[in-house]
Design an enzyme around this catalytic site. Sequence first.
Site, mmCIF file in Angstrom:
data_model
loop_
_atom_site.group_PDB
_atom_site.id
_atom_site.type_symbol
_atom_site.label_atom_id
_atom_site.label_comp_id
_atom_site.label_asym_id
_atom_site.label_seq_id
_atom_site.Cartn_x
_atom_site.Cartn_y
_atom_site.Cartn_z
ATOM 1 N N SER A 1 0.843 -1.194 0.000
ATOM 2 C CA SER A 1 0.000 0.000 0.000
ATOM 3 C C SER A 1 0.879 1.244 0.000
ATOM 4 C CB SER A 1 -0.930 -0.025 1.232
ATOM 5 O OG SER A 1 -1.914 0.965 1.129
ATOM 6 N N ASN A 2 0.327 2.373 0.354
ATOM 7 C CA ASN A 2 1.087 3.631 0.418
ATOM 8 C C ASN A 2 0.502 4.461 1.561
ATOM 9 O OD1 ASN A 2 -1.101 5.457 -0.619
ATOM 10 N ND2 ASN A 2 -0.986 3.997 -2.302
ATOM 11 N N PRO A 3 1.206 5.528 1.952
ATOM 12 C CA PRO A 3 0.784 6.235 3.176
ATOM 13 C C PRO A 3 -0.336 7.257 2.989
ATOM 14 C CG PRO A 3 2.934 7.034 2.447
ATOM 15 C CD PRO A 3 2.479 6.060 1.417
ATOM 16 N N SER A 4 -1.099 7.197 1.923
ATOM 17 C CA SER A 4 -2.192 8.168 1.746
ATOM 18 C C SER A 4 -3.127 8.137 2.957
ATOM 19 C CB SER A 4 -2.969 7.820 0.474
ATOM 20 O OG SER A 4 -4.169 8.542 0.452
ATOM 21 N N ALA B 1 -4.819 7.372 -3.963
ATOM 22 C CA ALA B 1 -3.471 6.930 -4.350
ATOM 23 C C ALA B 1 -3.606 5.432 -4.673
ATOM 24 C CB ALA B 1 -2.504 7.171 -3.213
#
Length: 429
Positions: free
Chosen positions: A225-228, A292
């Site tokens: 995942s990503n930190p959005s 994101a």
Amino acid sequence: MGRPILFSTMEKTPVIKDKHILLGVSGGIAAYKACTVASHLTQMGAEVDVVMTEAATRFVGPLTFQALTGRAAYTDMWRAPGAGLPTHIAHIGLAHAADLLLIAPATANTMAKLAHGLADNLLSTLALAAACPLLLVPAMDLGMWAHPATQANVELLRQRGVHFAGPARGRMASGLEGEGRMIEPEEIVGHVRQVMGLEGPMAGWRVVVTAGPTREPLDPVRFLSNPSSGRQGFALAQAAVDRGAAVTLVAGPVDLPAPVGAERVTVTTADEMKAAVLAACERADLLLMATAVADYRPAQVAPHKIKKGAEEMSLQMVRTPDILSAVAGQRAESGFPRCVAGFAAETQDLLPNARAKLAAKGLDIIVANDVTRHDAGFGAATNRVVIVDRDGSAKELPLLSKPAVADAILDHLLQAPYLGPRTNRAKDK
Ligand code: CTP
């Protein structure tokens, strides 16, 4: 980095700022929560005049409201400090000047008076005189709420166009559990925004907003995942509700409350988001794609937790669908959504990359931000963006809170020539 600003921060916002809100407080223990509501609305820039029933003054003092709003609270129909006329005459103007009459808590007794047109105290008198929207936030014992007399009054008031917020289920002052508890102040503020926005410039519009990250599973306990944080997307959803739109918020896994009035669709993977966005966009006026999205996902999802083994491991990844390109395909066939806004998170060559994405994805605008800055992008409370239009023009916004960026983006779109004449589409439905 500065102190984190929570999404719920009560900052000044156009739907509330400079509006005149009459806050009626009737007599119940939940009156103490009305103090927080008065404080929030005042911080958001509203002029808040508090009108208390005699019973309400048994629970909280008028001075508390005066300190929070900077304005004297009204308690007596017959006496007003310094006024030559009786309060009910001198201040009937209060009712006429109000943009909203909010009654929190609204007791069974006060609702009964409103339902039947009684005018025996200042609050019920003002309610009868006011032509503005009326929002009631009931609070009472569960038996009183469930009583057929109360329910009949609620029905009568609803039919007359009165708005209700709550009550919630939960613990009562009596110690019993049930329906009748007043909803929390932050949620009340959300209802105020929704009601105040109903006649806004996006009334009748269907707006789809996407927010947060997507998560691509690797095995039952791991994902990529990503930190959005979802904050920018949630702020856009709130800004659209503030302008009267019917909002669908398609959100990845984030721990934020959805704005009151937005329909939340929770998804996890890019594939799920694509399906949810295409469905929501079928007759939408506007898509704001602030997610994101993970560009790749593991080719295989292991059915069980992957055990550690060799010193190195490699993962085979495959592309996820490009959701905006799929939306462009649907739009070419159906004409919906009428307008599409994308977001570009970049670490280099901000404007050239953003312009290339705008063209490749068939967008009307793209909102570009440099995510290497500590005060913008992922997780930050603030954002610094450039709005690039499909005609090539670029508008750089200063460093703003994410809610203020959301307001600026929607106001920019409302001025955009390609959105065509803004009829009230609610009438077409
Ligand atoms: N987007 C999308 N589907 C994807 C990836 C991104 O719809 N699979 C959308 C994002 O929600 C955003 C816009 O496309 O509105 C641009 O996203 P961004 O991550 O900046 O660009 P990518 O297209 O993923 O390109 P790259 O990662 O190569 O910069």
